[in-house]
Design a protein around this motif. Structure first.
Motif, PDB file in Angstrom:
ATOM      1  N   SER A 223     -10.692 -68.257   8.548  1.00 47.96           N
ATOM      2  CA  SER A 223     -10.305 -67.314   9.604  1.00 47.96           C
ATOM      3  C   SER A 223      -9.067 -67.799  10.341  1.00 47.96           C
ATOM      4  O   SER A 223      -8.150 -67.018  10.651  1.00 47.96           O
ATOM      5  N   GLU A 224      -9.023 -69.105  10.635  1.00 49.17           N
ATOM      6  CA  GLU A 224      -7.870 -69.667  11.338  1.00 49.17           C
ATOM      7  C   GLU A 224      -6.602 -69.570  10.496  1.00 49.17           C
ATOM      8  O   GLU A 224      -5.514 -69.276  11.005  1.00 49.17           O
ATOM      9  N   ASN A 227      -5.484 -65.979  10.589  1.00 50.10           N
ATOM     10  CA  ASN A 227      -4.897 -65.662  11.904  1.00 50.10           C
ATOM     11  C   ASN A 227      -3.525 -66.293  12.070  1.00 50.10           C
ATOM     12  O   ASN A 227      -2.605 -65.675  12.627  1.00 50.10           O
ATOM     13  N   ASP A 228      -3.381 -67.545  11.605  1.00 48.83           N
ATOM     14  CA  ASP A 228      -2.081 -68.224  11.697  1.00 48.83           C
ATOM     15  C   ASP A 228      -1.006 -67.450  10.938  1.00 48.83           C
ATOM     16  O   ASP A 228       0.120 -67.287  11.414  1.00 48.83           O
ATOM     17  N   ASN A 231      -0.246 -64.184  12.830  1.00 46.00           N
ATOM     18  CA  ASN A 231       0.548 -64.451  14.025  1.00 46.00           C
ATOM     19  C   ASN A 231       1.978 -64.811  13.663  1.00 46.00           C
ATOM     20  O   ASN A 231       2.934 -64.398  14.339  1.00 46.00           O
TER      21      ASN A 231
END
Length: 350
Positions: A223-224, A227-228, A231
């Motif tokens: 998930s990170e 998201n990175d 973004n």
């Protein structure tokens, strides 16, 4: 050769027709033959696409596989078809026997919707139990379309496909294992991580706790990462919009036409036999539409002159001089395939 729109159109056709198709024979004609055709093989030429190809197996004579695709009078792919409603898992043993008898390197098992390509990675002239390429025509991804394109008549190269098949096969198996471990971590998988972060004794209770922790850690990590990337993409877009707001955009005098882009796609279809697609770059100018190697002005591959009354294809020689050839339409670019490939050789031999 633009496979993506053709495959998408076929998938849409299958979605509309499948509920009206009841037999294996109908599946062949409505789903499988169009697929063979979009790979560039003439399904109306019985010397290129042979229906009911005989593959005698030992004492069993007259055994037939549904289709065999021939090149230079040799079978290069044998195809076994099933009704679109059938599960393919129970049919590969039949194809296994045909593969050995036909002496081909590739076999395709399909029900017109799901496709499984096999070769002989594990033992020569013996079909592997697992396919190296498998897909559902209604759920194609870009990288899968790239692999399918290697079977197109204009690209077909046995050695290149076999060399890549090994990586495809084992990558698919690894991805499957990763997905299984993410859904339900195995004992050995959990132990690998628990043993590196926990200093105490790995009792059954501890392993049970770590099974949950490992699963959560992997889910959060993925998930990170997602998201990175999101973004990062959003930030780049915001920066770009800010730059566009600050700097007035210069009106370009260059207008790239759809005909030029179509000509570029034809050149790519020809040159990808020797070059990867990302190395073939177009750059439009006021006087011509240039196609370059590695986006390098010093390495022109060819030039298109399409915006005047007369159309020309500019062929580049070993001295990087251009010779213009008149063409009536961009389809005539295919007639200069040998010259275009020769230009690639000039740079490869430098």
């Amino acid at each position: 050769m633009q496979l993506q729109p053709q495959l998408k159109a076929l998938a849409e056709k299958i979605g509309k027709l499948k509920d009206k198709i009841d037999t294996e024979e109908s599946t062949k004609h409505a789903f499988v033959l169009p697929f063979i055709n979009l790979l560039g093989y003439d399904t109306f030429n019985p010397t290129e696409v042979v229906p009911e190809f005989t593959a005698d197996i030992g004492l069993k004579k007259g055994e037939k596989v549904d289709y065999a695709i021939f090149q230079n009078e040799q079978p290069i792919i044998i195809i076994e078809c099933k009704n679109w409603k059938e599960n393919l898992d129970v049919h590969n043993s039949q194809l296994f026997r045909y593969f050995h008898a036909s002496k081909t390197r590739f076999a395709l098992l399909t029900n017109g919707i799901k496709y499984r390509f096999y070769t002989d990675l594990e033992a020569a002239n013996k079909m592997d139990e697992k396919p190296f390429l498998e897909f559902d025509i209604a759920k194609l991804k870009e990288h899968t379309i790239h692999e399918i394109s290697k079977f197109h008549k204009s690209n077909f190269d046995v050695a290149k496909i076999v060399n890549n098949a090994s990586a495809l096969k084992y990558t698919k198996e690894i991805k499957k294992l990763i997905a299984e471990e993410l859904q339900s971590p195995s004992y050995h998988f959990v132990k690998l991580f628990a043993g590196n972060v926990y200093s105490g004794r790995l009792t059954e209770k501890v392993m049970g706790e770590f099974a949950d922790l490992v699963g959560k850690a992997f889910t959060q990590t993925i998930s990170e990462k997602v998201n990175d990337r999101l973004n990062s993409a959003l930030n780049k877009e915001a920066e770009q919009q800010q730059e566009e707001t600050q700097e007035p955009e210069e009106v370009s005098k260059i207008e790239t036409t759809e005909e030029e882009l179509e000509g570029y796609r034809i050149v790519v279809a020809i040159l990808r036999r020797k070059l990867s697609v990302e190395r073939i770059v177009h750059r439009d100018t006021q006087s011509y539409f240039g196609i370059l190697l590695d986006d390098n002005n010093r390495k022109p591959l060819c030039r298109l002159h399409l915006n005047s009354g007369n159309k020309y294809l500019g062929i580049i020689d070993e001295n990087k001089d251009e010779t213009r050839h008149a063409i009536a339409s961009i389809d005539e670019i295919y007639q200069f395939e040998e010259d275009l490939l020769k230009t690639v050789d000039f740079y490869e031999n430098e």
